[in-house]
Design a protein around this motif. Sequence first.
Motif, PDB file in Angstrom:
ATOM      1  N   VAL A   1       0.856  -1.183   0.000  1.00  0.00           N
ATOM      2  CA  VAL A   1       0.000   0.000   0.000  1.00  0.00           C
ATOM      3  C   VAL A   1       0.889   1.228   0.000  1.00  0.00           C
ATOM      4  O   VAL A   1       1.797   1.359   0.806  1.00  0.00           O
ATOM      5  N   CYS A   2       0.643   2.128  -0.946  1.00  0.00           N
ATOM      6  CA  CYS A   2       1.333   3.413  -0.980  1.00  0.00           C
ATOM      7  C   CYS A   2       0.296   4.503  -0.728  1.00  0.00           C
ATOM      8  O   CYS A   2      -0.842   4.400  -1.180  1.00  0.00           O
ATOM      9  N   PRO A   3       0.668   5.541  -0.004  1.00  0.00           N
ATOM     10  CA  PRO A   3      -0.310   6.603   0.279  1.00  0.00           C
ATOM     11  C   PRO A   3      -0.708   7.344  -0.999  1.00  0.00           C
ATOM     12  O   PRO A   3       0.085   7.484  -1.932  1.00  0.00           O
ATOM     13  N   ALA A   4      -1.930   7.789  -1.019  1.00  0.00           N
ATOM     14  CA  ALA A   4      -2.460   8.498  -2.182  1.00  0.00           C
ATOM     15  C   ALA A   4      -2.124   9.977  -2.076  1.00  0.00           C
ATOM     16  O   ALA A   4      -2.996  10.833  -1.931  1.00  0.00           O
ATOM     17  N   ILE A   5      -0.851  10.288  -2.157  1.00  0.00           N
ATOM     18  CA  ILE A   5      -0.410  11.679  -2.117  1.00  0.00           C
ATOM     19  C   ILE A   5       0.461  11.930  -3.333  1.00  0.00           C
ATOM     20  O   ILE A   5       0.952  11.008  -3.970  1.00  0.00           O
ATOM     21  N   TYR A   6       0.597  13.192  -3.666  1.00  0.00           N
ATOM     22  CA  TYR A   6       1.469  13.557  -4.773  1.00  0.00           C
ATOM     23  C   TYR A   6       2.523  14.517  -4.256  1.00  0.00           C
ATOM     24  O   TYR A   6       2.166  15.492  -3.615  1.00  0.00           O
TER      25      TYR A   6
ATOM     26  N   ASN B   1       9.838   5.115  -1.999  1.00  0.00           N
ATOM     27  CA  ASN B   1       9.855   3.664  -1.957  1.00  0.00           C
ATOM     28  C   ASN B   1       8.678   3.033  -2.690  1.00  0.00           C
ATOM     29  O   ASN B   1       8.569   1.825  -2.741  1.00  0.00           O
ATOM     30  N   CYS B   2       7.795   3.820  -3.281  1.00  0.00           N
ATOM     31  CA  CYS B   2       6.661   3.284  -4.024  1.00  0.00           C
ATOM     32  C   CYS B   2       7.022   2.942  -5.467  1.00  0.00           C
ATOM     33  O   CYS B   2       6.221   2.341  -6.176  1.00  0.00           O
ATOM     34  N   PHE B   3       8.200   3.306  -5.921  1.00  0.00           N
ATOM     35  CA  PHE B   3       8.607   3.035  -7.297  1.00  0.00           C
ATOM     36  C   PHE B   3       9.781   2.069  -7.311  1.00  0.00           C
ATOM     37  O   PHE B   3      10.740   2.226  -6.552  1.00  0.00           O
ATOM     38  N   ALA B   4       9.711   1.085  -8.197  1.00  0.00           N
ATOM     39  CA  ALA B   4      10.773   0.067  -8.277  1.00  0.00           C
ATOM     40  C   ALA B   4      12.121   0.690  -8.624  1.00  0.00           C
ATOM     41  O   ALA B   4      13.155   0.253  -8.129  1.00  0.00           O
ATOM     42  N   SER B   5      12.123   1.715  -9.435  1.00  0.00           N
ATOM     43  CA  SER B   5      13.392   2.340  -9.818  1.00  0.00           C
ATOM     44  C   SER B   5      14.069   2.995  -8.617  1.00  0.00           C
ATOM     45  O   SER B   5      15.296   3.014  -8.526  1.00  0.00           O
ATOM     46  N   ASP B   6      13.288   3.508  -7.683  1.00  0.00           N
ATOM     47  CA  ASP B   6      13.872   4.116  -6.488  1.00  0.00           C
ATOM     48  C   ASP B   6      14.290   3.070  -5.459  1.00  0.00           C
ATOM     49  O   ASP B   6      15.215   3.289  -4.687  1.00  0.00           O
TER      50      ASP B   6
END
Length: 120
Positions: A46-51, A56-61
């Motif tokens: 689960v990743c927070p719904a913020i912009y 850590n929500c992206f595989a590249s990071d």
Amino acid sequence: MTFTRTGVRRFQRAPSSWALMLAATALTGGAIALVWLVAVPWGPMVCPAIYPAPRNCFASDRAGTALVSTVIVIVLYLATMATALVGRRVRALTIAGVVLLAAAAVVSHLAVVWILGFTL
């Protein structure tokens, strides 16, 4: 080290040394597989719904943190194998290295998935 009939020196490891080296190798392989086959591709559930989303929500990071944790696990493995090859006098360090490798498998997975990491 023992001598054979021909006078040639031969290294013999105690069975416990072989078991510790086998455990260290298995734990290292498991830790690296856990990081690169589970943590990097799937990451947190689960990743927070913020912009903007956390890094850590992206595989590249997550790949940057995975690289750092892989290097740490490999350094621990090499140190453990070096102490296992030295001899009986440092068997406690070898056992400590195997315990650290077991902890590193869990900690590296959690670090890659949940801790904001490094970018490549």
